[in-house]
Design a protein around this motif. Structure first.
Motif, PDB file in Angstrom:
ATOM      1  N   GLN A 142     -79.487  85.200 -82.336  1.00 50.29           N
ATOM      2  CA  GLN A 142     -79.622  86.241 -83.230  1.00 50.29           C
ATOM      3  C   GLN A 142     -79.544  87.411 -82.425  1.00 50.29           C
ATOM      4  O   GLN A 142     -78.772  88.350 -82.772  1.00 50.29           O
ATOM      5  N   LYS A 143     -80.343  87.595 -81.545  1.00 48.38           N
ATOM      6  CA  LYS A 143     -80.615  88.655 -80.567  1.00 48.38           C
ATOM      7  C   LYS A 143     -79.326  88.978 -79.745  1.00 48.38           C
ATOM      8  O   LYS A 143     -78.991  90.189 -79.557  1.00 48.38           O
TER       9      LYS A 143
ATOM     10  N   ASP B  66     -76.804  90.484 -82.594  1.00 49.98           N
ATOM     11  CA  ASP B  66     -77.473  91.898 -82.734  1.00 49.98           C
ATOM     12  C   ASP B  66     -77.272  92.936 -81.651  1.00 49.98           C
ATOM     13  O   ASP B  66     -76.804  94.010 -82.045  1.00 49.98           O
TER      14      ASP B  66
END
Length: 131
Positions: free
Chosen positions: A39-40, A43
């Motif tokens: 996810q990081k 993002d």
């Protein structure tokens, strides 16, 4: 398949990730991601992995400065491996100071080093190796 639920995480909640140079296709390294690392990465646009030895998230290049800008993220047909196309900043992906972690080649019955050190690891990490 619109979410991270499409990824088939292993029993430790990890998935293997291949980092490949987006410009020339050279495989640079294999690492692991958990859901938070993926996810990081999605993002922030830079590779974040799960360090199994440190048992924590690891932003590639956090100590060396050799970050990976993500160009593309692909999931394989089984959903159990991720391929990152990256721009390897600093020219070094391996903690040994080489461009790629895959620098040892099987030649005539033994492993031989087939790629030179580009940057002295002690200058990159100040004593702490970046995985």
């Amino acid at each position: 398949m619109k979410s991270l639920d499409a990824v088939r995480w292993n029993s430790d909640g990890l998935v293997p990730v291949i980092a490949q140079d987006a410009a020339d296709g050279r495989v640079l390294m294999l690492a692991w991601m958990n859901r938070e690392a993926l996810q990081k990465t999605l993002d922030g646009g830079e590779a974040v992995y799960w360090s199994r030895s440190r048992n924590r998230l690891w932003h590639k290049g956090e100590s060396s400065g050799n970050t990976q800008r993500v160009v593309d993220v692909a999931l394989d047909c089984d959903g159990d491996t991720i391929l990152l196309q990256v721009e390897q900043r600093g020219g070094v992906a391996c903690h040994t100071g080489r461009r790629s972690c895959f620098y040892q080649h099987w030649v005539e019955g033994e492993w031989q080093t087939g790629e030179p050190v580009v940057k002295d690891p002690s200058l990159l990490y100040g004593g702490e190796a970046d995985e």
